[in-house]
Design a protein around this motif. Structure first.
Motif, PDB file in Angstrom:
ATOM      1  N   ARG A   7       4.066   4.825  -1.430  1.00 16.92           N
ATOM      2  CA  ARG A   7       3.944   5.707  -2.582  1.00 16.92           C
ATOM      3  C   ARG A   7       4.191   7.118  -2.086  1.00 16.92           C
ATOM      4  N   GLY A   8       5.451   7.530  -2.152  1.00 15.88           N
ATOM      5  CA  GLY A   8       5.821   8.820  -1.573  1.00 15.88           C
ATOM      6  C   GLY A   8       5.691   8.722  -0.060  1.00 15.88           C
ATOM      7  N   ARG A   9       4.927   9.617   0.526  1.00  8.77           N
ATOM      8  CA  ARG A   9       4.709   9.582   1.973  1.00  8.77           C
ATOM      9  C   ARG A   9       3.509   8.729   2.343  1.00  8.77           C
ATOM     10  N   ARG A  10       2.713   8.361   1.350  1.00  3.07           N
ATOM     11  CA  ARG A  10       1.532   7.529   1.602  1.00  3.07           C
ATOM     12  C   ARG A  10       1.916   6.066   1.671  1.00  3.07           C
ATOM     13  N   MET A  11       1.207   5.345   2.498  1.00  6.16           N
ATOM     14  CA  MET A  11       1.438   3.914   2.620  1.00  6.16           C
ATOM     15  C   MET A  11       0.116   3.199   2.399  1.00  6.16           C
ATOM     16  N   VAL A  12       0.140   2.231   1.507  1.00  4.79           N
ATOM     17  CA  VAL A  12      -1.030   1.386   1.297  1.00  4.79           C
ATOM     18  C   VAL A  12      -0.600  -0.052   1.523  1.00  4.79           C
ATOM     19  N   LEU A  31      -5.470  -3.239  -3.085  1.00  6.98           N
ATOM     20  CA  LEU A  31      -4.847  -2.229  -2.237  1.00  6.98           C
ATOM     21  C   LEU A  31      -5.825  -1.771  -1.164  1.00  6.98           C
ATOM     22  N   TYR A  32      -5.323  -1.642   0.063  1.00  9.98           N
ATOM     23  CA  TYR A  32      -6.167  -1.274   1.195  1.00  9.98           C
ATOM     24  C   TYR A  32      -5.432  -0.302   2.095  1.00  9.98           C
ATOM     25  N   ALA A  63       6.585   4.435  16.873  1.00 14.19           N
ATOM     26  CA  ALA A  63       7.928   4.697  16.341  1.00 14.19           C
ATOM     27  C   ALA A  63       8.441   3.572  15.441  1.00 14.19           C
ATOM     28  N   ARG A  64       7.727   2.457  15.363  1.00 12.56           N
ATOM     29  CA  ARG A  64       8.182   1.358  14.508  1.00 12.56           C
ATOM     30  C   ARG A  64       8.249   1.812  13.060  1.00 12.56           C
ATOM     31  N   LYS A  65       9.161   1.245  12.315  1.00 13.52           N
ATOM     32  CA  LYS A  65       9.350   1.623  10.922  1.00 13.52           C
ATOM     33  C   LYS A  65       8.929   0.482  10.005  1.00 13.52           C
ATOM     34  N   LEU A  66       8.333   0.847   8.893  1.00 15.64           N
ATOM     35  CA  LEU A  66       7.982  -0.115   7.849  1.00 15.64           C
ATOM     36  C   LEU A  66       8.662   0.317   6.561  1.00 15.64           C
ATOM     37  N   SER A  67       9.191  -0.636   5.845  1.00 19.02           N
ATOM     38  CA  SER A  67       9.824  -0.361   4.555  1.00 19.02           C
ATOM     39  C   SER A  67       8.942  -0.887   3.439  1.00 19.02           C
ATOM     40  N   ASP A  68       9.140  -0.331   2.258  1.00 23.50           N
ATOM     41  CA  ASP A  68       8.416  -0.782   1.093  1.00 23.50           C
ATOM     42  C   ASP A  68       8.727  -2.262   0.862  1.00 23.50           C
ATOM     43  N   GLY A  69       7.702  -3.082   0.725  1.00 23.24           N
ATOM     44  CA  GLY A  69       7.881  -4.508   0.499  1.00 23.24           C
ATOM     45  C   GLY A  69       7.813  -5.363   1.752  1.00 23.24           C
ATOM     46  N   ASP A  70       7.808  -4.741   2.947  1.00 23.06           N
ATOM     47  CA  ASP A  70       7.662  -5.519   4.190  1.00 23.06           C
ATOM     48  C   ASP A  70       6.319  -6.232   4.182  1.00 23.06           C
ATOM     49  N   ARG A  71       6.305  -7.414   4.745  1.00 20.61           N
ATOM     50  CA  ARG A  71       5.063  -8.188   4.876  1.00 20.61           C
ATOM     51  C   ARG A  71       4.672  -8.143   6.344  1.00 20.61           C
ATOM     52  N   ILE A  72       3.441  -7.696   6.625  1.00 21.26           N
ATOM     53  CA  ILE A  72       2.992  -7.603   8.017  1.00 21.26           C
ATOM     54  C   ILE A  72       1.779  -8.487   8.240  1.00 21.26           C
ATOM     55  N   ARG A  73       1.607  -8.880   9.498  1.00 25.18           N
ATOM     56  CA  ARG A  73       0.470  -9.717   9.889  1.00 25.18           C
ATOM     57  C   ARG A  73      -0.190  -9.067  11.098  1.00 25.18           C
ATOM     58  N   LEU A  74      -1.495  -8.869  10.994  1.00 26.05           N
ATOM     59  CA  LEU A  74      -2.282  -8.328  12.100  1.00 26.05           C
ATOM     60  C   LEU A  74      -2.726  -9.473  12.995  1.00 26.05           C
ATOM     61  N   PRO A  75      -2.985  -9.213  14.271  1.00 20.10           N
ATOM     62  CA  PRO A  75      -3.382 -10.297  15.181  1.00 20.10           C
ATOM     63  C   PRO A  75      -4.692 -10.970  14.796  1.00 20.10           C
ATOM     64  N   GLU A  76      -5.618 -10.210  14.193  1.00 16.75           N
ATOM     65  CA  GLU A  76      -6.870 -10.805  13.742  1.00 16.75           C
ATOM     66  C   GLU A  76      -7.240 -10.215  12.390  1.00 16.75           C
ATOM     67  N   PRO A  77      -8.014 -10.936  11.601  1.00 20.91           N
ATOM     68  CA  PRO A  77      -8.396 -10.433  10.280  1.00 20.91           C
ATOM     69  C   PRO A  77      -9.243  -9.162  10.368  1.00 20.91           C
ATOM     70  N   ILE A  78      -9.128  -8.334   9.331  1.00 23.93           N
ATOM     71  CA  ILE A  78      -9.917  -7.106   9.218  1.00 23.93           C
ATOM     72  C   ILE A  78     -10.867  -7.258   8.038  1.00 23.93           C
ATOM     73  N   LYS A  79     -12.109  -6.820   8.237  1.00 26.17           N
ATOM     74  CA  LYS A  79     -13.069  -6.834   7.141  1.00 26.17           C
ATOM     75  C   LYS A  79     -13.175  -5.407   6.599  1.00 26.17           C
ATOM     76  N   PHE A  80     -12.978  -5.269   5.288  1.00 29.86           N
ATOM     77  CA  PHE A  80     -13.004  -3.966   4.644  1.00 29.86           C
ATOM     78  C   PHE A  80     -14.385  -3.675   4.075  1.00 29.86           C
ATOM     79  N   THR A  81     -14.589  -2.420   3.679  1.00 32.26           N
ATOM     80  CA  THR A  81     -15.912  -2.001   3.195  1.00 32.26           C
ATOM     81  C   THR A  81     -16.323  -2.731   1.926  1.00 32.26           C
TER      82      THR A  81
END
Length: 121
Positions: A82-87, A96-97, A51-69
């Motif tokens: 971007r509309g209903r999509r969030m990147v 962008l991820y 239920a947490r909300k995020l707004s455009d421009g919020d800066r978030i930090r994950l507990p540990e780093p994620i490695k992307f493809t």
């Protein structure tokens, strides 16, 4: 109750999944069973996390780093809606991820000092 197994199952029999929606949890009667109480607490925590909300421009930090493809590793991102999509945009590279099941993950909002333009009348 299932068609192949007529045994009645309830929360005291050890559900492992904690994805019960709030509308169902609200219908449950009180219980003294410790396992059922803990299961309900896990379900409520999951409901609150989603239920947490995020707004455009919020800066978030994950507990540990994620490695992307693409090999990029990051832990902090800026939310870009971007509309209903969030990147998520990497603040250093601008890449962008997308992070699967982001709202179910543990993350925290990083406080950012915003500078507002001064207007003289």
């Amino acid at each position: 109750m299932s068609s192949t197994n007529p045994t009645r199952l309830d929360e005291t029999m050890g559900p492992c999944e904690a994805e019960c929606p709030a509308r169902i949890l609200d219908l449950l009667t009180s219980t003294e069973n410790q396992h059922a109480i803990e299961w309900r607490q896990r379900c409520r925590a999951n409901v609150a996390r989603r239920a947490r909300k995020l707004s455009d421009g919020d800066r978030i930090r994950l507990p540990e780093p994620i490695k992307f493809t693409d090999g990029h590793v990051a832990q902090e991102f800026i939310v870009s809606k971007r509309g209903r999509r969030m990147v998520l945009r990497d603040p250093e590279t601008g890449g962008l991820y997308r992070v699967s099941r982001l709202m179910e993950r543990a993350w925290s909002i990083v406080p950012v000092t915003k500078i507002h333009k001064t207007i003289f009348a």
